[in-house]
Design a protein around this motif. Structure first.
Motif, PDB file in Angstrom:
ATOM      1  N   PHE A 136      -8.547-100.905  12.489  1.00 39.86           N
ATOM      2  CA  PHE A 136      -9.792-101.444  11.947  1.00 39.86           C
ATOM      3  C   PHE A 136      -9.531-102.789  11.282  1.00 39.86           C
ATOM      4  O   PHE A 136      -8.534-102.960  10.580  1.00 39.86           O
ATOM      5  N   GLU A 137     -10.443-103.734  11.499  1.00 36.09           N
ATOM      6  CA  GLU A 137     -10.311-105.025  10.841  1.00 36.09           C
ATOM      7  C   GLU A 137     -10.509-104.881   9.339  1.00 36.09           C
ATOM      8  O   GLU A 137      -9.773-105.453   8.539  1.00 36.09           O
ATOM      9  N   ASN A 138     -11.531-104.142   8.954  1.00 32.26           N
ATOM     10  CA  ASN A 138     -11.862-103.921   7.551  1.00 32.26           C
ATOM     11  C   ASN A 138     -12.755-102.686   7.474  1.00 32.26           C
ATOM     12  O   ASN A 138     -12.976-102.005   8.482  1.00 32.26           O
ATOM     13  N   ARG A 139     -13.289-102.384   6.299  1.00 32.44           N
ATOM     14  CA  ARG A 139     -14.096-101.174   6.140  1.00 32.44           C
ATOM     15  C   ARG A 139     -15.430-101.267   6.888  1.00 32.44           C
ATOM     16  O   ARG A 139     -15.944-100.248   7.354  1.00 32.44           O
ATOM     17  N   TYR A 140     -15.997-102.456   6.991  1.00 32.33           N
ATOM     18  CA  TYR A 140     -17.258-102.616   7.725  1.00 32.33           C
ATOM     19  C   TYR A 140     -17.042-102.325   9.206  1.00 32.33           C
ATOM     20  O   TYR A 140     -17.849-101.646   9.849  1.00 32.33           O
ATOM     21  N   ASP A 141     -15.947-102.831   9.747  1.00 27.27           N
ATOM     22  CA  ASP A 141     -15.599-102.567  11.139  1.00 27.27           C
ATOM     23  C   ASP A 141     -15.336-101.077  11.350  1.00 27.27           C
ATOM     24  O   ASP A 141     -15.773-100.493  12.354  1.00 27.27           O
ATOM     25  N   ALA A 142     -14.667-100.459  10.397  1.00 28.26           N
ATOM     26  CA  ALA A 142     -14.390 -99.023  10.495  1.00 28.26           C
ATOM     27  C   ALA A 142     -15.693 -98.219  10.518  1.00 28.26           C
ATOM     28  O   ALA A 142     -15.820 -97.234  11.253  1.00 28.26           O
ATOM     29  N   GLY A 143     -16.667 -98.656   9.734  1.00 25.54           N
ATOM     30  CA  GLY A 143     -17.962 -97.976   9.710  1.00 25.54           C
ATOM     31  C   GLY A 143     -18.679 -98.064  11.040  1.00 25.54           C
ATOM     32  O   GLY A 143     -19.275 -97.076  11.513  1.00 25.54           O
ATOM     33  N   ARG A 144     -18.623 -99.239  11.668  1.00 27.15           N
ATOM     34  CA  ARG A 144     -19.261 -99.387  12.978  1.00 27.15           C
ATOM     35  C   ARG A 144     -18.593 -98.506  14.026  1.00 27.15           C
ATOM     36  O   ARG A 144     -19.273 -97.873  14.845  1.00 27.15           O
ATOM     37  N   LYS A 145     -17.266 -98.447  13.986  1.00 30.16           N
ATOM     38  CA  LYS A 145     -16.550 -97.595  14.944  1.00 30.16           C
ATOM     39  C   LYS A 145     -16.817 -96.116  14.667  1.00 30.16           C
ATOM     40  O   LYS A 145     -16.949 -95.302  15.603  1.00 30.16           O
TER      41      LYS A 145
END
Length: 237
Positions: A10-19
């Motif tokens: 994950f790039e960051n927590r926002y990216d993790a949320g989208r995934k």
């Protein structure tokens, strides 16, 4: 700080949320409620809520630190006073009732302060007979999630789902015993497990970022803003 040669997912927590939201397509527009465990889970949960069209709020669950090793913990406490203790750790550390009570009271005061800061005058969402998704940025010991689940059960939801981008196999198995469903992007099998290793950008989330996420969600919801999920590949499950 990285603890292994594992490549970040994950790039960051926002990216993790989208995934993570891609694993919840069946919950889209289903009157679900996404509850973030602050601070780290807020950005992840906001992205999930915006992607599946869910309501968004917080459930505050904080680790109870060991007296001489605050990086470790022996349980968690939530904003409604629910306490889940790691009895094995309590025994291993030889904690007395006085030590336990002192640590619990310290964390309870911190939880109350955060609750006042984050919730202000906002009324809590009704969870009665609704699907509730509790989101964090990853499982460590799993006790903050266990306490959050126990707390939310008191509000009579129809279903409680625990969702994190990543967690160790052992803890994921433990959470499955108390949640109706567990959703992860990745499950770690290594003996030494660190949530931070799975993120390219990892940092301590500030109270200001939590408040910004709450405000941003409110603005985007009023404006009809949604995060579009990538089209599901044919044959994918």
């Amino acid at each position: 700080m990285r603890h292994s040669s594992l490549q970040p997912i994950f790039e960051n927590r926002y990216d993790a949320g989208r995934k993570l939201a891609e694993k919840m397509r069946d919950l889209a527009d289903n009157n679900a409620v996404v509850l973030a465990i602050p601070n780290g889970g807020v950005a992840v949960a906001m992205s999930v809520a915006l992607a599946i069209g869910a309501d968004f709020d917080l459930v505050i669950s904080r680790k109870i630190p060991l007296p001489l090793s605050p990086e470790g913990g022996f349980g968690s406490i939530t904003d409604d006073g629910t306490i889940i203790l790691d009895e094995a750790m309590v025994k291993h550390a030889g904690l007395t009732k006085q030590q336990i009570d002192f640590q619990v009271n310290q964390v309870r005061a911190n939880v109350k302060q955060r609750s006042l800061l984050y919730h202000k005058d906002r009324r809590p969402l009704s969870l009665l007979n609704r699907t509730v998704v509790i989101v964090d940025d990853g499982f460590a010991s799993g006790y903050t999630m266990k306490a959050a689940i126990a707390s939310i059960r008191k509000r009579k939801p129809a279903c409680v789902i625990a969702a994190v981008p990543v967690g160790p196999e052992k803890v994921v198995g433990e959470i499955k015993l108390v949640a109706d469903r567990v959703i992860t992007c990745v499950t770690g099998a290594n003996p030494e497990f660190y949530v931070s290793d799975y993120y390219r950008a990892w940092y301590d989330v500030t109270d200001n970022e939590v408040l910004t996420c709450l405000k941003e969600f409110s603005l985007r919801k009023r404006g009809g803003g949604r995060i579009s999920l990538p089209e599901k590949k044919r044959g994918a499950f």
